[in-house]
Design a protein around this motif. Structure first.
Motif, short mmCIF file in Angstrom:
data_model
loop_
_atom_site.label_atom_id
_atom_site.label_comp_id
_atom_site.label_asym_id
_atom_site.label_seq_id
_atom_site.Cartn_x
_atom_site.Cartn_y
_atom_site.Cartn_z
N GLN A 40 33.04 42.56 43.22
CA GLN A 40 34.17 41.84 43.83
C GLN A 40 35.47 42.04 43.06
O GLN A 40 36.55 41.81 43.59
CB GLN A 40 33.88 40.33 43.88
N CYS A 41 35.40 42.44 41.81
CA CYS A 41 36.59 42.62 40.98
C CYS A 41 37.34 43.91 41.30
O CYS A 41 38.51 44.05 40.94
CB CYS A 41 36.22 42.65 39.51
N GLU A 42 36.67 44.86 41.94
CA GLU A 42 37.30 46.16 42.20
C GLU A 42 38.63 45.97 42.92
O GLU A 42 38.69 45.29 43.94
CB GLU A 42 36.38 47.06 43.05
N GLY A 43 39.70 46.52 42.37
CA GLY A 43 41.01 46.40 42.99
C GLY A 43 41.88 45.35 42.33
O GLY A 43 43.08 45.28 42.59
N CYS A 44 41.31 44.55 41.47
CA CYS A 44 42.08 43.50 40.81
C CYS A 44 42.93 44.12 39.69
O CYS A 44 42.48 45.03 38.99
CB CYS A 44 41.12 42.46 40.23
N ALA A 45 44.13 43.60 39.51
CA ALA A 45 45.04 44.13 38.50
C ALA A 45 44.57 43.81 37.08
O ALA A 45 45.08 44.38 36.12
CB ALA A 45 46.43 43.58 38.73
N HIS A 46 43.63 42.91 36.94
CA HIS A 46 43.17 42.54 35.60
C HIS A 46 42.02 43.42 35.10
O HIS A 46 41.57 43.26 33.98
CB HIS A 46 42.73 41.08 35.58
N VAL A 47 41.55 44.34 35.95
CA VAL A 47 40.47 45.22 35.53
C VAL A 47 41.02 46.22 34.51
O VAL A 47 42.09 46.78 34.70
CB VAL A 47 39.87 45.99 36.73
N TYR B 63 36.16 46.32 32.40
CA TYR B 63 36.09 44.91 31.99
C TYR B 63 37.32 44.19 32.51
O TYR B 63 38.33 44.80 32.85
CB TYR B 63 36.01 44.80 30.47
N CYS B 64 37.21 42.86 32.53
CA CYS B 64 38.34 42.04 32.96
C CYS B 64 39.18 41.72 31.72
O CYS B 64 38.63 41.35 30.68
CB CYS B 64 37.84 40.77 33.61
N ARG B 65 40.50 41.86 31.87
CA ARG B 65 41.40 41.61 30.77
C ARG B 65 41.41 40.14 30.33
O ARG B 65 41.64 39.82 29.19
CB ARG B 65 42.82 41.97 31.23
N ASP C 6 33.40 36.98 31.35
CA ASP C 6 32.22 37.01 32.20
C ASP C 6 32.63 36.94 33.68
O ASP C 6 32.58 35.89 34.31
CB ASP C 6 31.29 35.84 31.85
N PRO C 7 33.07 38.09 34.25
CA PRO C 7 33.56 38.09 35.63
C PRO C 7 32.56 37.56 36.65
O PRO C 7 32.95 36.91 37.60
CB PRO C 7 33.88 39.57 35.89
N ALA C 8 31.28 37.81 36.45
CA ALA C 8 30.29 37.34 37.43
C ALA C 8 30.38 35.83 37.57
O ALA C 8 30.25 35.28 38.67
CB ALA C 8 28.88 37.76 37.00
N LYS D 185 33.01 34.05 37.34
CA LYS D 185 34.20 33.69 38.10
C LYS D 185 33.96 33.75 39.60
O LYS D 185 34.69 33.17 40.38
CB LYS D 185 35.38 34.60 37.75
N TRP D 186 32.97 34.53 40.00
CA TRP D 186 32.70 34.70 41.43
C TRP D 186 31.50 33.89 41.89
O TRP D 186 31.19 33.84 43.07
CB TRP D 186 32.46 36.19 41.74
N ARG D 187 30.81 33.28 40.96
CA ARG D 187 29.57 32.59 41.31
C ARG D 187 29.83 31.44 42.29
O ARG D 187 29.05 31.18 43.17
CB ARG D 187 28.90 32.08 40.03
N LYS E 295 35.70 32.51 45.22
CA LYS E 295 36.60 33.58 44.78
C LYS E 295 37.13 33.30 43.39
O LYS E 295 37.41 32.15 43.05
CB LYS E 295 37.76 33.70 45.75
N CYS E 296 37.31 34.37 42.65
CA CYS E 296 37.87 34.24 41.30
C CYS E 296 39.30 33.72 41.39
O CYS E 296 40.10 34.25 42.15
CB CYS E 296 37.84 35.59 40.61
N ASN E 297 39.63 32.70 40.62
CA ASN E 297 40.96 32.11 40.73
C ASN E 297 42.04 32.95 40.06
O ASN E 297 43.22 32.66 40.20
CB ASN E 297 40.96 30.68 40.18
N PHE E 298 41.66 34.00 39.34
CA PHE E 298 42.67 34.86 38.72
C PHE E 298 42.83 36.17 39.49
O PHE E 298 43.68 36.98 39.15
CB PHE E 298 42.27 35.21 37.28
N ALA E 299 42.03 36.39 40.50
CA ALA E 299 42.04 37.67 41.22
C ALA E 299 43.40 37.94 41.83
O ALA E 299 44.04 37.04 42.38
CB ALA E 299 40.96 37.65 42.30
N THR E 300 43.86 39.18 41.71
CA THR E 300 45.18 39.54 42.26
C THR E 300 45.03 40.27 43.59
O THR E 300 46.02 40.50 44.27
CB THR E 300 45.92 40.47 41.29
S1 SF4 Z 1 40.64 38.29 37.22
FE1 SF4 Z 1 38.78 37.77 38.35
S2 SF4 Z 1 38.67 39.32 39.98
FE2 SF4 Z 1 40.13 40.07 38.46
S3 SF4 Z 1 38.89 41.36 37.15
FE3 SF4 Z 1 38.96 39.31 36.21
S4 SF4 Z 1 37.12 38.30 36.95
FE4 SF4 Z 1 37.46 40.07 38.27
#
Ligand code: SF4
Length: 97
Positions: free
Chosen positions: A34-41, A49-51, A55-57, A59-61, A64-69
């Motif tokens: 689900q993180c693919e495409g996020c600016a924090h990758v 990895y997420c910046r 533990d990105p998993a 965040k999606w459990r 939606k991840c609240n930091f996802a862009t």
């Molecule tokens: S901010 Fe959320 S969606 Fe983006 S890479 Fe990190 S965990 Fe994944």
């Protein structure tokens, strides 16, 4: 704060100690699908990895991840940029409005 010595080398991290990384498993966890495409990758030698989240998993459990862009409503807000109060929303629904 010490600098990471594992996957995010050089980045300051609250989990880093003089004895090594204290995060669950001793290192950050890689991003999930689900993180693919996020600016924090961030891409590293050992994978993606997420910046900001170790533990990105997690965040999606619960949705939606609240930091996802890269996803709409990824910040816990609805399309208008306003937070939805679930209690009020269900009352409105019950009244048929
Ligand atoms: S901010 Fe959320 S969606 Fe983006 S890479 Fe990190 S965990 Fe994944």
């Amino acid at each position: 704060m010490l600098e990471c010595m594992t996957v995010k080398k050089g980045m300051k991290c609250p989990f880093m100690t003089v004895k090594g990384c204290k995060f669950n498993g001793g290192t950050c966890h890689p991003i999930v699908e689900q993180c693919e495409g996020c600016a924090h990758v961030m891409e590293t030698e050992s994978g993606k990895y997420c910046r900001i989240c170790p533990d990105p998993a997690a965040k999606w459990r619960l949705g939606k991840c609240n930091f996802a862009t890269h996803v709409k409503n990824g910040n816990g807000k609805n399309g208008n940029g306003k937070r939805i109060n679930p209690l009020k929303a269900s009352k409105r629904k019950a009244k048929g409005k």
